[in-house]
Design an enzyme around this catalytic site. Structure first.
Site, PDB file in Angstrom:
ATOM      1  N   GLN A  34       0.855  -1.199   0.000  1.00 21.67           N
ATOM      2  CA  GLN A  34       0.000   0.000   0.000  1.00 21.67           C
ATOM      3  C   GLN A  34       0.887   1.244   0.000  1.00 21.67           C
ATOM      4  O   GLN A  34       2.081   1.174   0.282  1.00 21.67           O
ATOM      5  CB  GLN A  34      -0.884  -0.005   1.255  1.00 21.67           C
ATOM      6  CG  GLN A  34      -0.110  -0.161   2.563  1.00 21.67           C
ATOM      7  CD  GLN A  34      -0.902  -0.857   3.650  1.00 21.67           C
ATOM      8  OE1 GLN A  34      -2.149  -0.833   3.680  1.00 21.67           O
ATOM      9  NE2 GLN A  34      -0.198  -1.511   4.566  1.00 21.67           N
ATOM     10  N   ASP A  89       1.052  -0.152  13.894  1.00 22.78           N
ATOM     11  CA  ASP A  89       1.470   1.149  14.441  1.00 22.78           C
ATOM     12  C   ASP A  89       1.853   1.023  15.922  1.00 22.78           C
ATOM     13  O   ASP A  89       2.469   1.907  16.482  1.00 22.78           O
ATOM     14  CB  ASP A  89       0.341   2.177  14.254  1.00 22.78           C
ATOM     15  CG  ASP A  89      -0.989   1.634  14.767  1.00 22.78           C
ATOM     16  OD1 ASP A  89      -1.846   1.299  13.928  1.00 22.78           O
ATOM     17  OD2 ASP A  89      -1.153   1.497  15.998  1.00 22.78           O
ATOM     18  N   GLU A 109       1.625  -8.506  11.696  1.00 23.27           N
ATOM     19  CA  GLU A 109       1.411  -7.334  10.831  1.00 23.27           C
ATOM     20  C   GLU A 109       2.053  -7.625   9.475  1.00 23.27           C
ATOM     21  O   GLU A 109       3.207  -8.053   9.422  1.00 23.27           O
ATOM     22  CB  GLU A 109       2.066  -6.096  11.477  1.00 23.27           C
ATOM     23  CG  GLU A 109       2.281  -4.902  10.510  1.00 23.27           C
ATOM     24  CD  GLU A 109       0.998  -4.332   9.918  1.00 23.27           C
ATOM     25  OE1 GLU A 109       0.071  -4.019  10.705  1.00 23.27           O
ATOM     26  OE2 GLU A 109       0.918  -4.240   8.676  1.00 23.27           O
ATOM     27  N   ALA A 141      -1.595 -12.680   8.222  1.00 26.73           N
ATOM     28  CA  ALA A 141      -2.299 -13.251   9.377  1.00 26.73           C
ATOM     29  C   ALA A 141      -3.112 -14.486   8.985  1.00 26.73           C
ATOM     30  O   ALA A 141      -3.350 -15.372   9.823  1.00 26.73           O
ATOM     31  CB  ALA A 141      -3.211 -12.199   9.981  1.00 26.73           C
ATOM     32  N   ASP A 159      -7.108  -5.635  14.459  1.00 29.57           N
ATOM     33  CA  ASP A 159      -7.000  -4.194  14.228  1.00 29.57           C
ATOM     34  C   ASP A 159      -6.676  -3.991  12.758  1.00 29.57           C
ATOM     35  O   ASP A 159      -5.531  -3.740  12.368  1.00 29.57           O
ATOM     36  CB  ASP A 159      -5.886  -3.632  15.110  1.00 29.57           C
ATOM     37  CG  ASP A 159      -5.574  -2.190  14.773  1.00 29.57           C
ATOM     38  OD1 ASP A 159      -4.455  -1.731  15.083  1.00 29.57           O
ATOM     39  OD2 ASP A 159      -6.442  -1.524  14.173  1.00 29.57           O
TER      40      ASP A 159
HETATM   41  N1  LIG Z   1      -4.474   0.779  13.924  1.00 30.85           N
HETATM   42  C1  LIG Z   1      -5.083   1.975  13.455  1.00 30.85           C
HETATM   43  C2  LIG Z   1      -6.514   1.797  13.044  1.00 30.85           C
HETATM   44  C3  LIG Z   1      -6.702   0.815  11.931  1.00 30.85           C
HETATM   45  N2  LIG Z   1      -8.123   0.564  11.758  1.00 30.85           N
HETATM   46  C4  LIG Z   1      -8.904   1.599  11.095  1.00 30.85           C
HETATM   47  C5  LIG Z   1     -10.360   1.202  11.058  1.00 30.85           C
HETATM   48  C6  LIG Z   1     -11.207   2.145  10.232  1.00 30.85           C
HETATM   49  C7  LIG Z   1     -10.646   2.346   8.857  1.00 30.85           C
HETATM   50  N3  LIG Z   1     -11.472   3.208   8.039  1.00 30.85           N
HETATM   51  C8  LIG Z   1      -9.217   2.791   8.893  1.00 30.85           C
HETATM   52  C9  LIG Z   1      -8.343   1.876   9.731  1.00 30.85           C
END
Ligand SMILES: NCCCN[C@H]1CC[C@H](N)CC1
Length: 292
Positions: A34, A89, A109, A141, A159
């Site tokens: 990405q 992150d 990840e 994953a 996540d």
């Molecule tokens: N770890 C950071 C958040 C990742 N999840 C989000 C959920 C909603 C989405 N539109 C963008 C990423």
């Protein structure tokens, strides 16, 4: 470029776009998966964007990271082994490490660049990787969970980014089957579950899959995150067959956890009242999303 990108023609939130004032672009590269962008905003601190979609901002990341972790972990007695899917992150890891009962944290990840960028630009989130209980696996994953020992985890936290691009397979039944297998009886899953304003069909599909896969309970909770489309994000809470889990009234309340609040940085969003309130749903969601 000659043609402005068509902001309104995106699959996840057609006809709407959200704008944040950019002060300075700090990083912009393409990884194997990405485009990774970091910029300093005028009013939300630094912002992480993947393929044009806001993942987190320094100002409001607390809402998402705290809720996605403490909704499941405060719903079971002394969680010990936790798996984080995505979360490169480090913010989710920072929150999991508040729980002193936890002994082992696996994180899977797929994109090393997200980890490197977070360590450089989001130290308050990447601090999560410093915990000695954390074991980092960089990879898919889907493969990781296929090889996970049966009943290995007390809790699994997904996540993920949106199911367009790298995270597409994370909302499909085979993936949930591997999660259910990797959880112990009475183990819990918390899965990012999009917006009740925008994605009731996707939420319904996920709930239908989870009701089949997790013979225990399936609940939907939500939180306010101003920089996510429609300003809210949902969470799907599931428990595998076994000791019943009451998701709405935390049996392991964060206020009683020694050291949970002095930790690296105090909690800014989650508390036991927000926990219970998160499961209150508007009429249209109750009608459109059958949880029974
Ligand atoms: N770890 C950071 C958040 C990742 N999840 C989000 C959920 C909603 C989405 N539109 C963008 C990423």
């Amino acid at each position: 470029k000659s043609v402005k990108p068509d902001y309104f023609n995106n699959p996840m939130w057609p006809g709407e776009a959200h704008s944040i004032k950019v002060e300075e672009i700090l990083y912009r590269e393409k990884s194997d998966y990405q485009e990774v962008l970091v910029f300093e905003s005028s009013t939300y601190g630094k912002v992480l964007v993947l393929d044009g979609i806001v993942q987190l901002t320094e100002k409001d990341e607390c809402a998402y990271q705290e809720m996605i972790v403490h909704l499941p972990l405060c719903s079971i007695q002394s969680p010990k082994t936790v798996l984080v899917v995505g979360g490169g992150d480090g913010g989710v890891l920072r929150e999991v490490s508040r729980h002193s009962s936890v002994e082992h944290i696996d994180i899977c990840e797929i994109d090393q660049m997200v980890i490197d960028v977070s360590r450089k630009f989001f130290p308050d989130l990447a601090v999560g990787f410093e915990d000695s209980r954390v074991h980092l696996h960089v990879g898919d994953a889907i493969e990781f969970l296929k090889c996970a020992p049966e009943g290995r985890y007390d809790a699994i936290i997904v996540d993920s980014s949106d199911p367009v691009g790298p995270a597409q397979e994370l909302v499909e039944k085979p993936f949930f089957d591997t999660i259910a297998k990797a959880l112990r009886p009475g183990g819990v899953l918390c899965n990012m579950a999009e917006s009740m304003w925008l994605h009731t069909h996707l939420i319904q599909d996920m709930i239908s899959i989870c009701r089949e896969t997790f013979k225990g309970s399936v609940h939907y909770a939500w939180a306010s995150v101003p920089t996510y489309p429609s300003g809210v994000i949902g969470f799907l809470l599931c428990a595998t067959k076994g000791p019943p889990v009451d998701f709405v009234n935390p049996i392991n309340p964060i206020e009683k956890l020694e050291g949970a609040n002095e930790h690296k940085r105090e909690l800014r969003f989650y508390n036991s009242e927000m926990h219970s309130a998160a499961f209150a749903l508007p009429g249209f969601v109750k009608r459109e999303v059958s949880l029974l």
